[in-house]
Design an enzyme around this catalytic site. Structure first.
Site, short mmCIF file in Angstrom:
data_model
loop_
_atom_site.label_atom_id
_atom_site.label_comp_id
_atom_site.label_asym_id
_atom_site.label_seq_id
_atom_site.Cartn_x
_atom_site.Cartn_y
_atom_site.Cartn_z
N ASP A 12 89.23 -22.31 29.72
CA ASP A 12 88.08 -21.40 29.89
C ASP A 12 87.68 -21.01 28.66
O ASP A 12 88.37 -20.52 27.66
CB ASP A 12 88.24 -20.20 30.78
CG ASP A 12 86.98 -19.32 31.07
OD1 ASP A 12 86.99 -19.22 32.19
OD2 ASP A 12 86.28 -19.11 30.05
N GLU A 107 84.74 -24.50 32.09
CA GLU A 107 85.93 -24.25 32.52
C GLU A 107 86.35 -25.31 33.35
O GLU A 107 85.64 -26.01 34.08
CB GLU A 107 85.92 -23.10 33.65
CG GLU A 107 86.91 -22.40 34.46
CD GLU A 107 86.63 -21.38 35.37
OE1 GLU A 107 87.45 -21.34 36.20
OE2 GLU A 107 85.68 -21.03 35.37
P1 TTP Z 1 82.54 -17.13 32.02
O1 TTP Z 1 83.79 -18.26 31.58
O2 TTP Z 1 82.76 -16.47 33.30
O3 TTP Z 1 82.37 -15.95 30.76
P2 TTP Z 1 82.34 -16.11 29.47
O4 TTP Z 1 82.85 -17.71 28.87
O5 TTP Z 1 81.06 -15.75 28.66
O6 TTP Z 1 83.28 -15.01 28.87
P3 TTP Z 1 85.04 -15.15 29.11
O7 TTP Z 1 85.53 -15.05 27.74
O8 TTP Z 1 85.37 -13.93 29.93
O9 TTP Z 1 85.26 -16.73 29.64
O10 TTP Z 1 81.12 -17.87 32.06
C1 TTP Z 1 80.95 -19.08 31.25
C2 TTP Z 1 79.27 -18.98 30.78
O11 TTP Z 1 78.75 -19.13 32.08
C3 TTP Z 1 78.96 -17.65 30.16
O12 TTP Z 1 79.15 -17.84 28.81
C4 TTP Z 1 77.65 -17.60 30.84
C5 TTP Z 1 77.39 -18.30 32.05
N1 TTP Z 1 77.64 -17.22 33.21
C6 TTP Z 1 76.47 -16.83 33.63
O13 TTP Z 1 75.37 -17.66 33.33
N2 TTP Z 1 76.06 -15.98 34.65
C7 TTP Z 1 77.35 -15.37 35.05
O14 TTP Z 1 77.08 -14.43 35.88
C8 TTP Z 1 78.45 -15.60 34.59
C9 TTP Z 1 79.87 -14.94 34.91
C10 TTP Z 1 78.70 -16.62 33.60
MG MG Z 2 84.57 -18.51 29.69
#
Ligand code: TTP
Ligand code: MG
Length: 401
Positions: A12, A107
């Site tokens: 991720d 992911e």
């Molecule tokens: P995530 O992997 O949930 O979050 P992230 O990569 O920003 O942070 P983390 O280090 O905790 O993994 O989501 C990946 C991307 O998907 C995120 O950068 C933006 C997008 N996203 C949205 O557009 N809306 C949402 O509600 C979420 C959870 C993520």
């Molecule tokens: Mg992420």
């Protein structure tokens, strides 16, 4: 060497969109940033780690996030950029195993079980280090990776030491690692279930395991038994590799050559509609539309157009495809023996809820027609503009490219 029944890796990306923005604009580095809409109805897609300290989170209205962190910088979403980085990461993962299941844009699960060079905890750990380094070298971004003997634990592991984490959960350690975590880590325990569990004083995985089994089953039905399995670190789900097709195509060879642009337009629309439906079923976005055109002489041509942003919308794909056909018919006025469309540069679409919070009318039309087609067959529904196709003679042959 320890023997694991399966070796699963979960990757991720860290603060994905925000990390891309900070990488591309040094002025944003080390600062709290919110990637998302800045308007009144704007929503945060993700917050940089600097902004998370203030409580800013994904899916929060931008106004609310700014109230928590007034000096945060709001940056607009650039989906094509993130999709391109996502593709580069996927290419790296493909070097390690053919069994990759993308879960969202940032992911994926990778099943290493059948790759002798990377199976088992020690080799998988080495592979994970290599993957992290390759991601860093190729994209200048960091990824967190979890390695375990099943999907659930691998996903929990990748989250344990974010950002830039690398965690292995050996089967024997699973219960102890899971015990203090909030019940919400259990797949299937959503917000509502977590609230109902909290009302029963069940807040952690340990609480869940200690709770009376019959009581849980009476409250939550068969889900409870499933949660208990996960709480013990047991998960039998397999990695479902999505073999991302290179393209999705539809083409028709006509029983009689067709010159009428209106009929050709209707056929094209139907082809785009069908290809777009497959695209949406496979949860992919298309970055490039290509046409295949054959003259009665059998001379075959192709015309392609790159889209401004990857999409799975029938209307947007058709808006790119039709001008190509129209131009071709103008440039070489001849009947066609074959007309086909191919959707190329395919990338995994993210969770539909992530990027389409507004649920535009266009998306609703696509979703509705997909449901009708799935239930009653694709001939049950047609756009008015492609109705001409219904009066056309049956194609001589019809094949999916
Ligand atoms: P995530 O992997 O949930 O979050 P992230 O990569 O920003 O942070 P983390 O280090 O905790 O993994 O989501 C990946 C991307 O998907 C995120 O950068 C933006 C997008 N996203 C949205 O557009 N809306 C949402 O509600 C979420 C959870 C993520
Ligand atoms: Mg992420």
């Amino acid at each position: 060497m320890t023997c694991w029944p399966r070796t699963i890796l979960h990757l991720d990306m860290d603060a994905f969109y925000a990390a891309v923005e900070q990488r591309d604009n040094p002025a944003l580095r080390g600062k709290p940033i919110l990637v998302g809409g800045s308007g009144r109805r704007g929503v945060v897609t993700t917050a940089s780690y600097e902004a998370r300290v203030f409580g800013c989170r994904s899916a929060m209205p931008t106004g609310q996030a700014l109230a928590l962190c007034p000096h945060a910088i709001v940056v607009p979403v650039r989906m094509e950029k993130y999709a391109a980085e996502s593709r580069r990461v996927r290419t790296i993962l493909e070097r390690f195993s053919p069994d990759i299941e993308p879960i969202s844009i940032d992911e994926a699960f990778v099943d290493l079980t059948n790759v002798p060079a990377h199976a088992g905890p020690e080799r998988a750990l080495a592979a994970a280090k290599e993957i992290k380094q390759a991601v860093r070298d190729t994209t200048s971004l960091t990824a967190s990776i979890g390695v375990a003997a099943n999907k659930f634990l691998a996903k929990v592991a990748s989250d344990l030491h974010k950002p830039d984490g690398l965690t292995v959960i050996p089967p024997g350690d699973a219960e102890a690692i899971l015990a203090p975590l909030p019940v919400s880590v259990i797949w299937g325990v959503g917000k509502v279930a977590a609230q109902r569990l909290a009302a029963l004083n069940i807040r952690t995985v340990a609480d869940l395991l200690a709770a009376d089994r019959a009581m849980l089953e009476s409250q939550f039905g068969s889900a409870a038994a499933h949660w208990r399995e996960l709480a013990r670190g047991r998960d039998v789900r397999s990695v479902h590799p999505s073999r991302v097709n290179k393209s999705i195509g539809k083409e028709h060879t006509f029983s009689t050559d067709i010159a009428d642009p209106i009929r050709l337009r209707a056929i094209l629309l139907e082809e785009v509609e069908q290809a777009a439906r497959s695209l949406r079923e496979d949860r992919l976005l298309c970055g490039c539309v290509s046409l295949k055109l054959r003259h009665p002489s059998f001379k075959t041509y192709s015309r392609a157009r790159t889209l401004p942003a990857p999409t799975d919308s029938t209307d947007e794909l058709f808006a790119a495809a039709w001008p190509l056909l129209n131009q071709f018919l103008t440039d070489s006025p001849s009947p066609l023996r074959l007309l086909g469309v191919s959707l190329q540069s395919l990338t995994p679409a993210d969770e539909p809820t992530l990027f389409a919070p507004a649920d535009s009318p266009r998306d609703r039309v696509d979703a509705l027609t997909d449901r009708i087609a799935a239930r009653f067959g694709r001939h049950a529904i047609q756009r008015a503009a492609s109705m001409d196709r219904a009066v056309m003679r049956r194609p001589r042959s019809s094949e999916d490219a």
